[in-house]
Design an enzyme around this catalytic site. Structure first.
Site, mmCIF file in Angstrom:
data_model
loop_
_atom_site.group_PDB
_atom_site.id
_atom_site.type_symbol
_atom_site.label_atom_id
_atom_site.label_comp_id
_atom_site.label_asym_id
_atom_site.label_seq_id
_atom_site.Cartn_x
_atom_site.Cartn_y
_atom_site.Cartn_z
ATOM 1 N N ASN A 4 36.071 -21.632 3.636
ATOM 2 C CA ASN A 4 36.133 -22.407 4.877
ATOM 3 C C ASN A 4 34.728 -22.391 5.480
ATOM 4 O O ASN A 4 34.301 -21.386 6.046
ATOM 5 C CB ASN A 4 37.157 -21.746 5.816
ATOM 6 N N LYS A 6 33.649 -23.910 7.966
ATOM 7 C CA LYS A 6 33.650 -24.088 9.430
ATOM 8 C C LYS A 6 32.591 -25.140 9.811
ATOM 9 O O LYS A 6 32.351 -26.070 9.042
ATOM 10 C CB LYS A 6 33.466 -22.743 10.150
ATOM 11 N N HIS A 89 44.394 -22.591 11.966
ATOM 12 C CA HIS A 89 43.360 -21.547 11.968
ATOM 13 C C HIS A 89 43.261 -20.957 13.377
ATOM 14 O O HIS A 89 43.424 -21.677 14.364
ATOM 15 C CB HIS A 89 42.016 -22.140 11.541
ATOM 16 N N GLU A 91 40.839 -20.218 15.130
ATOM 17 C CA GLU A 91 39.864 -20.906 15.993
ATOM 18 C C GLU A 91 40.467 -22.182 16.575
ATOM 19 O O GLU A 91 40.187 -22.552 17.716
ATOM 20 C CB GLU A 91 38.577 -21.184 15.198
ATOM 21 N N GLU A 161 45.315 -14.130 8.406
ATOM 22 C CA GLU A 161 43.968 -13.898 8.937
ATOM 23 C C GLU A 161 44.081 -13.173 10.274
ATOM 24 O O GLU A 161 44.250 -13.823 11.324
ATOM 25 C CB GLU A 161 43.242 -15.232 9.151
ATOM 26 N N GLY A 167 35.140 -13.077 11.369
ATOM 27 C CA GLY A 167 33.751 -13.172 11.831
ATOM 28 C C GLY A 167 33.253 -11.933 12.546
ATOM 29 O O GLY A 167 32.221 -11.975 13.209
ATOM 30 N N SER A 207 36.451 -11.494 7.373
ATOM 31 C CA SER A 207 35.326 -10.618 6.974
ATOM 32 C C SER A 207 35.372 -10.189 5.510
ATOM 33 O O SER A 207 34.965 -9.069 5.177
ATOM 34 C CB SER A 207 35.233 -9.404 7.901
HETATM 35 P P1 13P Z 1 34.974 -14.797 8.056
HETATM 36 O O1 13P Z 1 35.122 -14.599 6.559
HETATM 37 O O2 13P Z 1 33.646 -15.329 8.455
HETATM 38 O O3 13P Z 1 35.423 -13.591 8.805
HETATM 39 O O4 13P Z 1 36.009 -15.965 8.451
HETATM 40 C C1 13P Z 1 37.303 -15.923 7.951
HETATM 41 C C2 13P Z 1 37.979 -17.186 8.264
HETATM 42 O O5 13P Z 1 38.205 -17.518 9.403
HETATM 43 C C3 13P Z 1 38.343 -18.071 7.137
HETATM 44 O O6 13P Z 1 39.157 -19.105 7.546
#
Ligand code: 13P
Length: 247
Positions: A4, A6, A89, A91, A161, A167, A207
């Site tokens: 992803n 982002k 997600h 976010e 997740e 993150g 992460s």
């Molecule tokens: P990170 O791997 O940067 O923690 O993000 C995970 C994520 O949100 C994947 O959708």
């Protein structure tokens, strides 16, 4: 394994990196999905055509067309070769206020258009500390899958997740992730049946890095990874190698 991206990369970077991945990951014998930002989907689609890599989008709206300024419909994604769509997600839930009801509508719209939803679920740090992890994950999973036929559920991917791990550099310990994955698998058995529950891939995300991925991937109910930061560079290739030892 899905990357992803982002809201990252320029068009040139997106094209260069996806081209590199088609070469470096050509020998991998499991599904790899790249999820670039909407505006680069077409460019990346052209690069992935005829390769082993699959294309995913990071979101979509649930209506087919109409007055929804700024939104992208599942039909539009399907048309350019998208096979997977990330939905729900954290976010999207937390920054953009997506509700479980919207997520369920999106899941249905994605399936109706012949694509596979990657449904994200997971608790916040506060919810975990209050002992609500299983409750939150159950509620999000049930609501996302509400009203789906068995045939459709087979096409779904679930991603656990934990919000506190996204993150932050704080990865879930393998046993912590495994216990939630096991819980989701059992829930799927309850909602459908054992055979179907085994077929649905449950990915871990949050992460993931080359130095913590092996421990996660050897857990019996962790079927793959949804990778954020480490999907943007050569770490993604390292992660793919780790899966390739195990499949
Ligand atoms: P990170 O791997 O940067 O923690 O993000 C995970 C994520 O949100 C994947 O959708």
């Amino acid at each position: 394994m899905a990357g992803n991206w982002k809201m990252n990369k320029t068009r040139e970077e997106a094209m260069f990196f996806s081209n590199k991945l088609t070469q470096d990951l050509a020998g991998m014998n499991f599904q790899i999905v790249l999820c670039p930002p909407f505006v680069f989907l077409q460019n990346v689609a052209e690069i992935l055509t005829g390769t082993k890599l699959h294309l995913g989008a990071q979101n979509c709206y649930y209506e087919r067309s109409g007055a929804f300024t700024g939104e992208v419909s599942p039909l539009m994604l399907k048309e350019i070769g998208v096979e997977y769509v990330i939905v729900g997600h954290s976010e999207r839930r937390h920054i953009f206020g997506e509700t479980d009801e919207m997520i369920n509508k999106k899941v249905k719209a994605i399936l109706d258009n012949g694509m596979k939803p990657v449904i994200c679920v997971g608790e916040t740090k506060e919810e975990r500390e209050r002992g609500l992890t299983f409750c939150v994950v159950e509620s999000q999973t049930r609501q996302a899958l509400f009203g789906l036929s068995k045939d459709n559920v087979e096409k779904v991917v679930i991603a656990y997740e934990p919000v506190w791990a996204i993150g932050t550099g704080i990865v879930a310990k393998p046993y912590q992730a495994q216990e939630v994955h096991r819980f989701i698998r059992k829930l799927l058995e309850q909602l459908y049946d054992e055979e179907l529950a085994q077929k649905i891939p449950i990915l871990y995300g949050g992460s993931i890095k080359p130095d913590n991925f092996f421990g996660l991937m050897i857990q019996p109910d962790i079927d793959g990874g949804l990778v954020g930061g480490a999907s943007l560079d050569d770490q993604f290739i390292e992660l793919a190698k780790i899966i390739s030892w195990l499949v």
